[in-house]
Write a protein that holds these residues in place. Structure first.
Motif, short mmCIF file in Angstrom:
data_model
loop_
_atom_site.label_atom_id
_atom_site.label_comp_id
_atom_site.label_asym_id
_atom_site.label_seq_id
_atom_site.Cartn_x
_atom_site.Cartn_y
_atom_site.Cartn_z
N UNK B 7 -41.69 -75.70 -25.63
CA UNK B 7 -42.44 -74.52 -25.21
C UNK B 7 -43.23 -73.91 -26.36
N UNK B 8 -42.67 -74.00 -27.55
CA UNK B 8 -43.37 -73.43 -28.70
C UNK B 8 -44.73 -74.09 -28.88
N UNK B 9 -44.76 -75.39 -28.62
CA UNK B 9 -46.05 -76.08 -28.73
C UNK B 9 -47.07 -75.51 -27.73
N UNK B 10 -46.55 -75.13 -26.58
CA UNK B 10 -47.45 -74.64 -25.51
C UNK B 10 -47.63 -73.12 -25.58
N UNK B 11 -47.00 -72.52 -26.57
CA UNK B 11 -46.92 -71.07 -26.61
C UNK B 11 -48.27 -70.34 -26.41
N UNK B 17 -52.00 -67.35 -20.28
CA UNK B 17 -51.86 -67.36 -18.81
C UNK B 17 -50.98 -66.21 -18.34
N UNK B 18 -49.99 -65.93 -19.16
CA UNK B 18 -49.08 -64.83 -18.81
C UNK B 18 -49.83 -63.48 -18.86
N UNK B 19 -50.61 -63.32 -19.91
CA UNK B 19 -51.41 -62.09 -20.06
C UNK B 19 -52.35 -61.94 -18.86
N UNK B 20 -52.86 -63.09 -18.43
CA UNK B 20 -53.77 -63.08 -17.28
C UNK B 20 -53.10 -62.54 -16.02
N UNK B 21 -51.80 -62.80 -15.90
CA UNK B 21 -51.06 -62.29 -14.74
C UNK B 21 -51.14 -60.77 -14.71
N UNK B 22 -50.98 -60.16 -15.88
CA UNK B 22 -51.05 -58.70 -15.94
C UNK B 22 -52.48 -58.23 -15.68
N UNK B 23 -53.42 -58.93 -16.29
CA UNK B 23 -54.82 -58.53 -16.11
C UNK B 23 -55.23 -58.56 -14.65
N UNK B 24 -54.66 -59.50 -13.91
CA UNK B 24 -55.00 -59.63 -12.49
C UNK B 24 -54.61 -58.40 -11.68
N UNK B 25 -53.74 -57.56 -12.25
CA UNK B 25 -53.34 -56.37 -11.50
C UNK B 25 -54.37 -55.25 -11.65
N UNK B 26 -55.39 -55.48 -12.46
CA UNK B 26 -56.43 -54.46 -12.63
C UNK B 26 -57.72 -54.89 -11.92
N UNK B 96 -42.95 -63.45 -13.66
CA UNK B 96 -43.94 -64.53 -13.55
C UNK B 96 -43.82 -65.52 -14.70
N UNK B 97 -43.18 -65.08 -15.77
CA UNK B 97 -43.01 -66.00 -16.89
C UNK B 97 -42.17 -67.22 -16.49
N UNK B 98 -41.23 -67.00 -15.58
CA UNK B 98 -40.40 -68.12 -15.13
C UNK B 98 -41.27 -69.22 -14.51
N UNK B 99 -42.18 -68.76 -13.69
CA UNK B 99 -43.04 -69.71 -13.00
C UNK B 99 -43.93 -70.47 -14.00
#
Ligand code: SF4
Ligand code: SF4
Lengths: 539, 177
Positions: B7-11, B17-26, B96-99
């Motif tokens: 996961x660190x490699x993909x960090x 993508x995770x940040x994008x999940x939050x951004x999508x709420x705006x 959403x991080x789990x997904x």
């Protein structure tokens, strides 16, 4: 009951994006903590504002007068004719977006209707629809809207989410001042009784008693007497100020909040100590007992009426000039409007410091000097004995109030004073101070308590910069020269940056001021023990 | 190879993508601003949320103790608690991080070999959600507190004049606290 049948993999697909409707078609929703109570009918009646009634923003029916559209449109026509700036601001915006992300309410809330350009558009769309040919013909294509109850509700919601701070105007290439558009919006809504309780109450009290809290002369006096007791405890010195004294050289006017609200009270103690030490020939007035002017948040005319007492009292007492305490909007009103409204005050003289001989030419016409200018001049001329180390427990940063910075250019004086009375001072980042300062988030009468969530949103950009200097330099005190800031930033710090206190600049002056005949200070202005001074043997 | 190494490699990709999940709420315009404005003082919401998420992700991958997560969680939730969103939405981004992590594993086609580690990581994420709810509630309660404290401050001298202020000893810190 329907069975919950979504599979985990479907759950992962839920989109949280809000509905993508056009801004013009998304109605406002009034949630608790986000809006203010409405004005009491009796307060509106007191000053002759029309259509006072019991109503709440949450009600479907706002009990509007039957011909409300007509009143507003006629009002708009009148204001367009009266103020060229309003007409210009309606016409010249090119929607370049430079202002869009500069408003603390947009930054903190993420609500696009808090972008200054959209806030203005709320009014502009109605202007187009009713006052421009293109708007009348092309309607929506030209960005025009009809005036409906929904639109009115939107006005009310968003014009009371603008603190008229003018930060956006600093960035607009055309100098469009959305604050003035908000003022027009509020003035129009006032014509049909849509005012805030937190504004209407102080306005009525000020009209009847001379100050926002409705304090009578003996209450004002006894409140100041409380400070005198505390000052005696602190310094061993008994101070005897005068009230309503004819023939005094200087009339002192300050916001009444500092007589009652902490932490402003400590600033008021600072004034008393400073004036005593200087042996200043000055008087307090229990009639011109309010420097602030909430009338400014209702209509130009109301602001003018409330302001008139200041020159009137100066004339009655026969003073030579007026000295004013630390406040924000008070100074915007004084320095930009008072002279035009209620001047010329040619019965007074050009203010001249009796201690340094400095003539305040900048106040030549207005005849009123900000205490930060007065004190900075004293320090510059070495007229004060100061012990900076008494503020060593404080690590200070300075918040420029919107009105003193953008409204009157008072940038250096408070900093100069702080640097002369404190050893530890750190500026917040460049894009959050001086002309670009972020509003406290609660100005223009939005400092009610029932809208606390809104205030925290709007206060975040300022608080975020404070948090930065708190974490980086250990700043623990947010100094300012505004009575509203002292009240509102206290709440904001409590939520966003616990551990940072709030104080007026003259509280810090009071701490450092070495007074003739004073006893050794063991307490600060708040009567809290002064910590051992680091590296000092003779304490 | 350990899960955290993979996961660190993909960090960086996961974080964005995770940040994008939050951004999508705006709303779209806001999203754009939160994402593009890099100055931390001009864009305190975007910056604080992004930085908080980065610390959380780093903490999860490096096996930090739970208390290490409270500051970044607080920084994010404190903002979300005063924005126009439901409580569930204010904390949903953590789930959403789990997904996102599962998707990465699926791509690598090594889900099976990590199943035990993954379940530990997911447990921790669940705990973060619970912590976030507590923080959210504290923030909302604070709003009421602020109102009460402000009223007290605003009228302090009036109460003092009326002899209504009494000295109350602050309760000392609790033992074992
Ligand atoms: S910066 Fe000025 S011209 Fe540009 S959108 Fe804002 S108000 Fe209009
Ligand atoms: S005047 Fe201040 S509060 Fe009003 S829109 Fe401009 S930046 Fe926002």
């Amino acid at each position: 009951m329907a069975k919950f049948s979504a599979k985990p993999k479907d759950l992962a697909k839920i989109r949280y994006t809000p509905p993508k409707t056009e801004w013009t078609e998304t109605p406002v929703e009034f949630r608790e903590h986000m809006f203010c109570h409405s004005a009491k009918p009796k307060d509106l009646e007191t000053v002759g504002f029309p259509y006072g009634r019991a109503w709440s923003a949450k009600d479907d029916d706002w009990k509007l007068p039957d011909n409300w559209e007509q009143i507003i449109l006629q009002g708009m026509k009148d204001l367009l004719g009266k103020y060229r700036s309003f007409q210009l601001f309606m016409d010249i915006c090119v929607r370049c977006g430079a202002c869009a992300d500069k408003c603390h309410f947009f930054i903190g809330s993420g609500d696009p209707k808090n972008m200054p350009v959209l806030r203005a558009e709320l009014l502009r769309s109605v202007y187009r629809g009713n006052f421009t040919l293109a708007g009348k013909i092309l309607r929506k294509l030209a960005g025009a809207r009809d005036l409906t109850v929904g639109v009115l509700k939107e006005w009310w919601y968003y014009f009371y989410q603008c603190t008229e701070c003018r930060r956006c105007s600093v960035f607009c290439p055309y100098g469009i001042d959305t604050a003035e558009i908000t003022m027009m919006g509020r003035e129009l809504m006032n014509m049909i009784g849509l005012q805030l309780g937190w504004i209407g109450g102080p306005v009525a009290a000020c009209y009847m008693k001379g100050n926002h809290l409705g304090l009578e002369p003996h209450t004002i006096k006894s409140s100041i007497e409380f400070f005198l007791d505390d000052i005696e405890t602190l310094t061993g010195i008994k101070i005897e100020p005068s009230f309503n004294r004819k023939g005094a050289e200087i009339l002192f006017v300050t916001p009444s909040g500092d007589l009652f609200a902490n932490p402003g009270t400590y600033t008021a103690m600072g004034y008393l100590m400073l004036f005593h030490e200087l042996g200043l020939d000055y008087t307090w007035s229990t009639y011109a007992s309010e420097g602030g002017n909430f009338g400014f948040f209702t209509s130009n005319e109301m602001a003018k009426r409330l302001n008139s007492k200041i020159y009137a009292e100066a004339k009655r007492l026969g003073v030579k000039w007026i000295l004013g305490g630390e406040c924000g909007h008070m100074w915007r009103v004084l320095s930009q409007y008072m002279d035009t409204w209620n001047g010329p005050a040619d019965f007074m003289e050009v203010p001249k410091s009796p201690i340094t001989g400095t003539v305040f030419d900048n106040a030549k016409s207005m005849k009123m000097v900000h205490i930060a200018e007065f004190t900075a001049d004293l320090i510059k001329h070495n007229k004060l004995k100061l012990d900076k180390s008494r503020n060593d427990h404080l690590n200070v940063t300075f918040h420029d109030s919107c009105n003193t910075s953008r409204g009157m250019g008072l940038l250096e004086e408070p900093r100069y004073i702080i640097n002369n009375v404190c050893n530890h001072f750190h500026e917040m980042p460049e894009n959050t101070i001086r002309e670009k300062t972020f509003c406290c988030g609660s100005g223009t009468g939005l400092n009610a308590s029932e809208n606390m969530e809104l205030r925290m949103r709007g206060g975040f950009p300022r608080a975020n910069a404070v948090k930065y200097v708190h974490e980086r330099y250990g700043v623990n005190l947010l100094a300012n020269v505004c009575a509203i800031d002292r009240a509102t930033l206290s709440a904001s710090m409590d939520y966003w940056v616990p551990g940072v206190g709030v104080a007026g600049v003259h509280e810090l002056v009071g701490n450092a001021l070495i007074m003739k005949g004073e006893k050794e200070r063991t307490q600060d202005m708040r009567l809290e023990p002064l910590p051992e001074k680091e590296g000092s043997e003779n304490v | 190879m350990k899960l955290s190494n993979l996961l660190s490699e993909k960090r960086p990709a996961i974080l964005e993508r995770w940040f994008d999940v939050v951004l999508e709420t705006y709303p779209a315009d806001t999203k754009n601003f939160l994402q593009k404005q890099n100055n931390q003082f001009a864009n305190p919401v975007g910056h604080t949320i992004h930085q908080g998420m980065e610390s959380i992700l780093n903490g999860l991958l490096s096996g930090s103790d739970l208390q290490e997560f409270s500051t970044p969680l607080d920084n994010i939730i404190r903002i979300r608690a005063v924005q126009d969103i439901a409580a569930s939405q204010a904390v949903a981004f953590i789930l959403s991080l789990k997904k996102l992590i599962r998707e990465e594993l699926e791509k690598s086609q090594r889900m099976d070999s990590f199943i035990k580690e993954l379940s530990l990581l997911e447990d921790k994420i669940d705990t973060l959600v619970l912590m976030s709810f507590d923080i959210y509630m504290q923030c909302r309660e604070k709003i009421y507190d602020l109102k009460a404290n402000e009223t007290k401050r605003l009228t302090y001298r009036l109460l003092q004049r009326a002899n209504l202020v009494c000295e109350v000893e602050e309760p000392g810190p609790q033992q074992n606290d």
